[in-house]
Design a protein around this motif. Structure first.
Motif, PDB file in Angstrom:
ATOM      1  N   GLU A 161       0.816  -1.213   0.000  1.00  0.00           N
ATOM      2  CA  GLU A 161       0.000   0.000   0.000  1.00  0.00           C
ATOM      3  C   GLU A 161       0.853   1.269   0.000  1.00  0.00           C
ATOM      4  N   ALA A 162       1.896   1.288   0.806  1.00  0.00           N
ATOM      5  CA  ALA A 162       2.730   2.492   0.897  1.00  0.00           C
ATOM      6  C   ALA A 162       3.465   2.745  -0.414  1.00  0.00           C
ATOM      7  N   LEU A 163       3.997   1.687  -1.031  1.00  0.00           N
ATOM      8  CA  LEU A 163       4.732   1.851  -2.286  1.00  0.00           C
ATOM      9  C   LEU A 163       3.798   2.289  -3.414  1.00  0.00           C
ATOM     10  N   VAL A 164       2.574   1.752  -3.426  1.00  0.00           N
ATOM     11  CA  VAL A 164       1.612   2.148  -4.455  1.00  0.00           C
ATOM     12  C   VAL A 164       1.244   3.618  -4.291  1.00  0.00           C
ATOM     13  N   ALA A 191       1.572   5.143   5.847  1.00  0.00           N
ATOM     14  CA  ALA A 191       1.529   3.683   5.720  1.00  0.00           C
ATOM     15  C   ALA A 191       2.897   3.034   5.850  1.00  0.00           C
ATOM     16  N   MET A 192       3.965   3.802   5.592  1.00  0.00           N
ATOM     17  CA  MET A 192       5.322   3.237   5.620  1.00  0.00           C
ATOM     18  C   MET A 192       5.814   3.112   7.054  1.00  0.00           C
ATOM     19  N   ASP A 193       6.372   1.959   7.386  1.00  0.00           N
ATOM     20  CA  ASP A 193       6.903   1.734   8.724  1.00  0.00           C
ATOM     21  C   ASP A 193       8.105   2.634   8.987  1.00  0.00           C
ATOM     22  N   ASP A 194       8.212   3.134  10.217  1.00  0.00           N
ATOM     23  CA  ASP A 194       9.298   4.054  10.565  1.00  0.00           C
ATOM     24  C   ASP A 194      10.677   3.425  10.396  1.00  0.00           C
ATOM     25  N   SER A 195      10.758   2.107  10.457  1.00  0.00           N
ATOM     26  CA  SER A 195      12.059   1.434  10.372  1.00  0.00           C
ATOM     27  C   SER A 195      12.572   1.327   8.936  1.00  0.00           C
ATOM     28  N   VAL A 196      11.735   1.649   7.945  1.00  0.00           N
ATOM     29  CA  VAL A 196      12.122   1.530   6.545  1.00  0.00           C
ATOM     30  C   VAL A 196      12.802   2.824   6.098  1.00  0.00           C
ATOM     31  N   ASP A 197      14.040   2.725   5.617  1.00  0.00           N
ATOM     32  CA  ASP A 197      14.795   3.909   5.224  1.00  0.00           C
ATOM     33  C   ASP A 197      14.102   4.700   4.113  1.00  0.00           C
ATOM     34  N   LYS A 199      11.284   5.674   3.850  1.00  0.00           N
ATOM     35  CA  LYS A 199      10.352   6.673   4.367  1.00  0.00           C
ATOM     36  C   LYS A 199      10.985   8.057   4.361  1.00  0.00           C
ATOM     37  N   ARG A 200      12.325   8.133   4.505  1.00  0.00           N
ATOM     38  CA  ARG A 200      13.008   9.433   4.477  1.00  0.00           C
ATOM     39  C   ARG A 200      12.864  10.081   3.105  1.00  0.00           C
ATOM     40  N   LEU A 201      12.853   9.272   2.053  1.00  0.00           N
ATOM     41  CA  LEU A 201      12.697   9.809   0.701  1.00  0.00           C
ATOM     42  C   LEU A 201      11.289  10.375   0.506  1.00  0.00           C
ATOM     43  N   ILE A 202      10.292   9.669   1.042  1.00  0.00           N
ATOM     44  CA  ILE A 202       8.923  10.185   0.956  1.00  0.00           C
ATOM     45  C   ILE A 202       8.821  11.504   1.716  1.00  0.00           C
ATOM     46  N   GLU A 203       9.491  11.578   2.839  1.00  0.00           N
ATOM     47  CA  GLU A 203       9.516  12.824   3.619  1.00  0.00           C
ATOM     48  C   GLU A 203      10.129  13.955   2.796  1.00  0.00           C
ATOM     49  N   ALA A 204      11.195  13.656   2.062  1.00  0.00           N
ATOM     50  CA  ALA A 204      11.838  14.668   1.224  1.00  0.00           C
ATOM     51  C   ALA A 204      10.896  15.142   0.118  1.00  0.00           C
ATOM     52  N   LYS A 205      10.118  14.209  -0.449  1.00  0.00           N
ATOM     53  CA  LYS A 205       9.163  14.594  -1.492  1.00  0.00           C
ATOM     54  C   LYS A 205       8.095  15.525  -0.921  1.00  0.00           C
ATOM     55  N   LEU A 206       7.619  15.218   0.268  1.00  0.00           N
ATOM     56  CA  LEU A 206       6.623  16.076   0.909  1.00  0.00           C
ATOM     57  C   LEU A 206       7.207  17.451   1.215  1.00  0.00           C
TER      58      LEU A 206
END
Length: 225
Positions: A161-164, A191-197, A199-206
């Protein structure tokens, strides 16, 4: 003179003869059917193992061609693999590998075709979803944004779900639909677990869209001693 035991044995023998006379044909056909089913099961297992072994050898050849960057040879082998052994995981993996080298070599239409085959024919939902994720990226690069979003709508494997949602944000951002992209990235971030690196990229996009996630609240301090 017959003993009691002789009489009992004769009674049992007569009962067996009567049973066999009445049900003998049925028992015989049931045994034949059971033996045929057992032989068929063994034959099916042998055929499956043989198919997997041959598909594995073909996939190894495809993998070497892909590693060498030979898109044409990779495509030929994938064509044979999906024609001869379409029901194996090797065909699904081969399609993904072929599409990657095809896209890298600028063969966009060929990459679309390979990914479309995996998305439509893979036995496992996970492979179908991976193919659709990659196909959406290829379509977006070709500015076919509506088609890319349609592929993501069909990407349904559990755990993706998070990747989609993240890929949906990429497509929407490329289409200039920033508000919708931001919403998709926010859904992916949650949806992305905090332990998955990643997630930092998604944060950068936001952050690039002016919607940096709020910092996580600090852990509560322990009670004063």
């Amino acid at each position: 003179m017959a003993t009691q035991l002789d009489l009992q044995e004769q009674e049992q023998l007569d009962a067996l003869k009567a049973f066999w006379k009445r049900y003998g044909n049925l028992v015989t056909w049931l045994l034949i059917a059971a033996l045929a089913a057992y032989a068929g099961w063994n034959g099916w297992n042998y055929w499956q193992r043989d198919q997997a072994l041959k598909a594995s050898a073909m996939y190894d050849e495809l993998d070497r061609a892909a590693a060498a960057g030979d898109a044409d040879k990779t495509a030929r082998i994938f064509g044979d693999l999906k024609d001869r052994y379409p029901g194996t995981a090797y065909a699904e993996q081969g399609g993904l590998a072929a599409a990657k080298v095809q896209f890298e070599k600028g063969q966009v239409d060929a990459a679309k075709a390979s990914l479309t085959w995996v998305a439509a024919n893979a036995a496992e939902d996970e492979y179908r979803t991976v193919a659709r994720l990659r196909l959406a990226a290829v379509l977006a690069a070709a500015k076919q944004f509506d088609q890319a979003l349609a592929e993501l709508d069909a990407a349904k494997a559990a755990g993706f779900e998070a990747l989609v949602a993240d890929r949906r944000g990429d497509v929407l951002a490329a289409a200039g639909r920033e508000a919708e992209a931001r919403a998709a990235y926010e859904a992916a971030y949650k949806a992305m677990d905090d332990s998955v690196d990643y997630k930092r990229l998604i944060e950068a996009k936001l952050t690039a869209l002016g919607a940096a996630p709020a910092p996580a609240a600090p852990a509560a301090s322990g009670a004063a001693s």
